[in-house]
Design an enzyme around this catalytic site. Sequence first.
Site, short mmCIF file in Angstrom:
data_model
loop_
_atom_site.label_atom_id
_atom_site.label_comp_id
_atom_site.label_asym_id
_atom_site.label_seq_id
_atom_site.Cartn_x
_atom_site.Cartn_y
_atom_site.Cartn_z
N CYS A 90 0.84 -1.22 0.00
CA CYS A 90 0.00 0.00 0.00
C CYS A 90 0.86 1.25 0.00
O CYS A 90 0.67 2.16 -0.81
CB CYS A 90 -0.94 -0.02 1.20
SG CYS A 90 -1.83 1.51 1.43
N LYS A 98 -0.08 5.69 -5.90
CA LYS A 98 -1.07 5.77 -6.99
C LYS A 98 -2.01 6.97 -6.80
O LYS A 98 -2.25 7.74 -7.72
CB LYS A 98 -1.85 4.44 -7.01
CG LYS A 98 -3.05 4.30 -7.90
CD LYS A 98 -4.36 4.73 -7.32
CE LYS A 98 -4.68 4.26 -5.94
NZ LYS A 98 -5.23 2.95 -5.79
N TYR A 220 -22.11 32.13 5.69
CA TYR A 220 -21.77 31.34 4.50
C TYR A 220 -21.14 32.21 3.41
O TYR A 220 -20.07 31.92 2.90
CB TYR A 220 -23.04 30.75 3.88
CG TYR A 220 -23.65 29.58 4.58
CD1 TYR A 220 -23.39 28.29 4.14
CD2 TYR A 220 -24.53 29.74 5.63
CE1 TYR A 220 -23.99 27.19 4.73
CE2 TYR A 220 -25.13 28.66 6.23
CZ TYR A 220 -24.86 27.38 5.79
OH TYR A 220 -25.45 26.30 6.38
N GLU A 224 -17.30 32.21 2.14
CA GLU A 224 -17.03 31.63 0.82
C GLU A 224 -16.37 32.65 -0.10
O GLU A 224 -15.38 32.36 -0.77
CB GLU A 224 -18.35 31.13 0.19
CG GLU A 224 -18.86 29.87 0.84
CD GLU A 224 -20.15 29.33 0.22
OE1 GLU A 224 -20.49 28.17 0.49
OE2 GLU A 224 -20.83 30.07 -0.52
N HIS A 484 -9.87 2.82 1.31
CA HIS A 484 -8.53 3.37 1.36
C HIS A 484 -7.98 3.58 -0.04
O HIS A 484 -8.21 2.73 -0.90
CB HIS A 484 -7.63 2.40 2.13
CG HIS A 484 -6.22 2.87 2.28
ND1 HIS A 484 -5.89 3.95 3.08
CD2 HIS A 484 -5.08 2.44 1.72
CE1 HIS A 484 -4.59 4.14 3.02
NE2 HIS A 484 -4.08 3.24 2.19
N GLU A 489 -12.12 7.82 5.12
CA GLU A 489 -11.76 6.68 5.98
C GLU A 489 -11.41 7.14 7.39
O GLU A 489 -11.42 6.35 8.33
CB GLU A 489 -10.61 5.88 5.37
CG GLU A 489 -9.27 6.56 5.39
CD GLU A 489 -8.19 5.72 4.74
OE1 GLU A 489 -8.04 4.55 5.10
OE2 GLU A 489 -7.49 6.25 3.85
P1 NDP Z 1 -25.73 34.08 7.12
O1 NDP Z 1 -26.99 34.08 7.85
O2 NDP Z 1 -25.04 32.80 6.83
O3 NDP Z 1 -24.68 34.98 7.89
C1 NDP Z 1 -24.91 36.33 8.13
C2 NDP Z 1 -23.69 36.88 8.81
O4 NDP Z 1 -23.74 38.28 8.79
C3 NDP Z 1 -23.58 36.46 10.24
O5 NDP Z 1 -22.23 36.27 10.53
C4 NDP Z 1 -24.13 37.67 10.96
O6 NDP Z 1 -23.61 37.82 12.23
C5 NDP Z 1 -23.60 38.77 10.11
N1 NDP Z 1 -24.34 40.02 10.23
C6 NDP Z 1 -25.66 40.21 10.23
N2 NDP Z 1 -25.94 41.52 10.32
C7 NDP Z 1 -24.75 42.15 10.38
C8 NDP Z 1 -24.36 43.51 10.47
N3 NDP Z 1 -25.25 44.46 10.53
N4 NDP Z 1 -23.05 43.80 10.51
C9 NDP Z 1 -22.14 42.83 10.45
N5 NDP Z 1 -22.43 41.53 10.35
C10 NDP Z 1 -23.73 41.20 10.32
O7 NDP Z 1 -26.03 34.91 5.80
P2 NDP Z 1 -25.36 34.95 4.37
O8 NDP Z 1 -25.67 36.29 3.83
O9 NDP Z 1 -23.93 34.56 4.46
O10 NDP Z 1 -26.14 33.86 3.57
C11 NDP Z 1 -27.57 33.93 3.49
C12 NDP Z 1 -28.15 32.55 3.45
O11 NDP Z 1 -27.87 31.97 2.21
C13 NDP Z 1 -27.55 31.64 4.50
O12 NDP Z 1 -28.36 31.62 5.64
C14 NDP Z 1 -27.52 30.31 3.84
O13 NDP Z 1 -28.62 29.58 4.25
C15 NDP Z 1 -27.63 30.60 2.36
N6 NDP Z 1 -26.37 30.24 1.70
C16 NDP Z 1 -25.97 28.96 1.71
C17 NDP Z 1 -24.81 28.60 1.09
C18 NDP Z 1 -24.37 27.19 1.12
O14 NDP Z 1 -25.17 26.33 1.43
N7 NDP Z 1 -23.11 26.89 0.85
C19 NDP Z 1 -23.98 29.56 0.39
C20 NDP Z 1 -24.48 30.88 0.48
C21 NDP Z 1 -25.64 31.19 1.09
P3 NDP Z 1 -24.42 37.28 13.50
O15 NDP Z 1 -24.05 35.85 13.61
O16 NDP Z 1 -23.90 38.12 14.61
O17 NDP Z 1 -25.88 37.51 13.22
#
Ligand code: NDP
Length: 493
Positions: A90, A98, A220, A224, A484, A489
Amino acid sequence: MPKRQSSAASNEAAAVAAPVKEKRRAREVGAETPIENVPRRTRARRPAKPREVDFVVIGGGSGGVAAARRAAALGVRTVLVERDAIGGTCVHRGCVPKKMLSYGAGWASILATGLANTGGKEDWRDAIVRVNAEVARLTATFSQRLHESGVEILHGDAELSAPGEIRIGNETLRARKILLSTGAHPRALAVPGGELVSTSDDIFTWQSLPGSLVVIGGGYIAVEQASILSRYGVKVDLLVREDRLLQRFDADISRALAEALANKGVRVHLNTEVTLVSQANGAYEVCYTQQGRKQSVRAQAVLAAIGRDPNVEGLGLEAVGVALGEERGIVVDKQFRTSVRGVYAVGDCTEGLQLTPVAVSQARWLADRLFGKRGDMVDFDVVPTAVFSEPAIGAVGLTEAEAIEAAGKPERIRTEIRRFVSLENRFAGVSRQSVFKLVLNARSGRVLGAHLMDNAAPEIIQVFALAMRLGVKASHLKTTLPLHPTVAEELFG
Ligand code: NDP
């Protein structure tokens, strides 16, 4: 005539002469080691007295090493005998070399085709052209499938003009059942200058990239995009309101990701509260407070990704009495019925989870229920989710903190965490660790949550969600044959 030696003297001389003879013989046969340097034991004619051990393993490949390690860990005096290098087929002539070569070959062919126009370098313009091509293909496919299914498509803004009535421009339709699936839009940043910032919608229209970018948000989209855009060469400052990014994810994973992003050059600022955005001389300044101290950061662009608000405006919802919740999402019951008879809602415009597969599953179930067979509802208690950062995150089930809260006592919860460098990263010369964490019921061993950070995590977590729905326990993982060499794993065995 020389005097004859006594027999005692001749024996003594023979004893002295013997090594001389042996030395000569050794020279004659070309032996490199003078005979007196060879350890005594190898010269012994009689076999040495057997040494007592508990366990001898012959063969130091995958099986032998595994058995020897397990036995030794159990306190067994173990000897492993291997005539060649430890590791076996392996490691030396199989899986590992591989798989590493396959990464190299895979990257090479992806670079050769995917980045053919850019000489193997990431290039925003080229990437956007490719993205738009795929988006156009999907749009055409969606439309074609709708036509083929016999769905009529009207273009325009729809409004509920009366119960059971929808107006689109000059046309009015009547329907016994109406579904609202209007989605959501990026939330506005409610600070002075908030209107200056870009949102995730804008990114896909950018023809070129800013040299530097402030990303506001810790969810998110912020994570991202910070990850993606920094890899396109943008200098990114990420302003996170909380003490860690990805609040809804397990703390160990979000900390590991923050570290990985920082190592990639993203400057992560935690505990920040943005107070003002201004623009001067082609650059933006974002003012914020951090633990009471006023700070600011300048960049060529600002992106706010602070959540998405349901699209409920202009639909005439209030007029017909469709109730909205505190977050202004449409309120629905478990069967996606709104407060108005015959009006239903699914997806991001409701108060529920804003995830594409959630909307799709809700919509299919509802259409079946309203017009055809009764289908099984997707189990929305087990929602696999992923963050497509680099490295990616995949998660399903409870975080450690959620599990402890649900159980009432920390000792009712047990975690298993593995940190390792994947083969792919080894091949790439990247020392970044992947993190796999399982949250378990301490008594039954049932898996309550799985939280993975690795680029393979989203793919793994999809199937793991199935296992969790079926009540997978640590004992099942240990008795399922791991595949594997894979990243997955690490969850097994
Ligand atoms: P999220 O709800 O994931 O995150 C929002 C973020 O913004 C949190 O960190 C929040 O902080 C912060 N926030 C909110 N208000 C303020 C502010 N006034 N000032 C500073 N920070 C702030 O939202 P997203 O916009 O990233 O995404 C929206 C939705 O889209 C997500 O809920 C998700 O479900 C979906 N999505 C999913 C993806 C995936 O599956 N890969 C990819 C992109 C989007 P706090 O925690 O303090 O509220």
